[in-house]
Design a protein around this motif. Structure first.
Motif, PDB file in Angstrom:
ATOM      1  N   UNK A  34       0.849  -1.193   0.000  1.00 25.29           N
ATOM      2  CA  UNK A  34       0.000   0.000   0.000  1.00 25.29           C
ATOM      3  C   UNK A  34       0.890   1.250   0.000  1.00 25.29           C
ATOM      4  N   UNK A  35       0.363   2.370  -0.415  1.00 25.92           N
ATOM      5  CA  UNK A  35       1.173   3.565  -0.654  1.00 25.92           C
ATOM      6  C   UNK A  35       1.986   4.043   0.544  1.00 25.92           C
ATOM      7  N   UNK A  36       1.393   4.100   1.740  1.00 28.86           N
ATOM      8  CA  UNK A  36       2.126   4.561   2.922  1.00 28.86           C
ATOM      9  C   UNK A  36       3.244   3.610   3.303  1.00 28.86           C
ATOM     10  N   UNK A  37       2.960   2.325   3.253  1.00 28.72           N
ATOM     11  CA  UNK A  37       3.972   1.313   3.569  1.00 28.72           C
ATOM     12  C   UNK A  37       5.095   1.354   2.538  1.00 28.72           C
ATOM     13  N   UNK A  38       4.746   1.542   1.271  1.00 30.84           N
ATOM     14  CA  UNK A  38       5.748   1.615   0.209  1.00 30.84           C
ATOM     15  C   UNK A  38       6.675   2.811   0.424  1.00 30.84           C
ATOM     16  N   UNK A  39       6.079   3.954   0.732  1.00 28.10           N
ATOM     17  CA  UNK A  39       6.870   5.178   0.952  1.00 28.10           C
ATOM     18  C   UNK A  39       7.863   4.980   2.100  1.00 28.10           C
ATOM     19  N   UNK A  40       7.406   4.375   3.185  1.00 26.53           N
ATOM     20  CA  UNK A  40       8.257   4.160   4.359  1.00 26.53           C
ATOM     21  C   UNK A  40       9.341   3.125   4.070  1.00 26.53           C
ATOM     22  N   UNK A  41       8.973   2.000   3.490  1.00 31.95           N
ATOM     23  CA  UNK A  41       9.924   0.907   3.247  1.00 31.95           C
ATOM     24  C   UNK A  41      10.994   1.284   2.235  1.00 31.95           C
ATOM     25  N   UNK A  42      10.637   2.073   1.240  1.00 36.22           N
ATOM     26  CA  UNK A  42      11.581   2.386   0.173  1.00 36.22           C
ATOM     27  C   UNK A  42      12.349   3.686   0.404  1.00 36.22           C
ATOM     28  N   UNK A  43      12.107   4.365   1.508  1.00 35.36           N
ATOM     29  CA  UNK A  43      12.856   5.589   1.807  1.00 35.36           C
ATOM     30  C   UNK A  43      14.350   5.259   1.850  1.00 35.36           C
ATOM     31  N   UNK A  44      15.146   6.055   1.182  1.00 35.55           N
ATOM     32  CA  UNK A  44      16.588   5.784   1.059  1.00 35.55           C
ATOM     33  C   UNK A  44      17.298   5.716   2.411  1.00 35.55           C
ATOM     34  N   UNK A  45      16.776   6.406   3.425  1.00 34.44           N
ATOM     35  CA  UNK A  45      17.424   6.429   4.742  1.00 34.44           C
ATOM     36  C   UNK A  45      16.982   5.290   5.665  1.00 34.44           C
ATOM     37  N   UNK A  46      15.909   4.601   5.311  1.00 36.12           N
ATOM     38  CA  UNK A  46      15.323   3.583   6.188  1.00 36.12           C
ATOM     39  C   UNK A  46      16.354   2.554   6.681  1.00 36.12           C
ATOM     40  N   UNK A  47      17.190   2.050   5.797  1.00 40.35           N
ATOM     41  CA  UNK A  47      18.195   1.036   6.163  1.00 40.35           C
ATOM     42  C   UNK A  47      19.626   1.553   6.064  1.00 40.35           C
ATOM     43  N   UNK A  48      19.788   2.855   5.963  1.00 35.21           N
ATOM     44  CA  UNK A  48      21.114   3.463   5.932  1.00 35.21           C
ATOM     45  C   UNK A  48      21.559   3.689   7.374  1.00 35.21           C
ATOM     46  N   UNK A  49      22.388   2.807   7.897  1.00 40.16           N
ATOM     47  CA  UNK A  49      22.754   2.828   9.313  1.00 40.16           C
ATOM     48  C   UNK A  49      23.400   4.132   9.765  1.00 40.16           C
ATOM     49  N   UNK A  50      23.936   4.901   8.849  1.00 40.02           N
ATOM     50  CA  UNK A  50      24.567   6.181   9.198  1.00 40.02           C
ATOM     51  C   UNK A  50      23.583   7.341   9.200  1.00 40.02           C
ATOM     52  N   UNK A  51      22.378   7.105   8.718  1.00 36.01           N
ATOM     53  CA  UNK A  51      21.386   8.170   8.612  1.00 36.01           C
ATOM     54  C   UNK A  51      20.650   8.397   9.932  1.00 36.01           C
TER      55      UNK A  51
END
Length: 151
Positions: A34-51
């Motif tokens: 769904x759109x909200x989940x997609x936006x959150x999961x695909x955010x470039x910083x989501x899994x960037x440990x330095x972010x």
């Protein structure tokens, strides 16, 4: 979790953390989120440990489970003082199931902190699984909205 690795390794001692397989699958999976989940999961910083906007190391602050049918469920995470500038609030819409299972394997942390999370599409929305230091949160919902800030 199906793809994300967030497992306790007593040899370290610490967590073996690797979102690599999930990130490889995310392009395909995101098409069905769904759109909200997609936006959150695909955010470039989501899994960037330095972010400062990586979910890793956020501290569980509050879980609101509604009693009324028209309310949404939410989980609030406080910022980790060493990493984050602000906290995260996730609001879940159309929740059909929620569970929080405590593991109590680690007794040296003051707060339940996020190890990593994973969002997988389902026929009617998505499943959001969050690995914490001593627990696992699982929410099945029609969609979610993640908001960074004091909220």
């Amino acid at each position: 979790m199906k793809y994300v690795k967030a497992d306790w390794d007593p040899r370290l001692p610490g967590f073996h953390v690797d979102p690599g397989e999930y990130l490889e699958q995310l392009l395909r999976l995101s098409e069905d989120l769904p759109s909200g989940a997609r936006k959150f999961a695909t955010d470039a910083d989501h899994y960037n440990f330095r972010s400062a906007r990586c979910v890793k190391d956020l501290e569980l602050a509050d879980v609101h489970v509604p009693v009324g049918r028209n309310e949404s469920m939410s989980i609030r995470f406080a910022p980790n003082a060493w990493k984050h500038e602000e906290g995260l609030r996730i609001e879940y819409v159309g929740v059909t199931s929620f569970s929080m299972e405590s593991h109590r394997e680690i007794d040296w942390t003051e707060a339940e902190t996020v190890i990593l999370d994973e969002i997988i599409p389902t026929q009617d929305g998505c499943v959001h699984e969050i690995a914490l230091t001593d627990a696992t949160v699982l929410v099945r919902c029609s969609d979610l909205r993640a908001t960074w800030g004091d909220g």
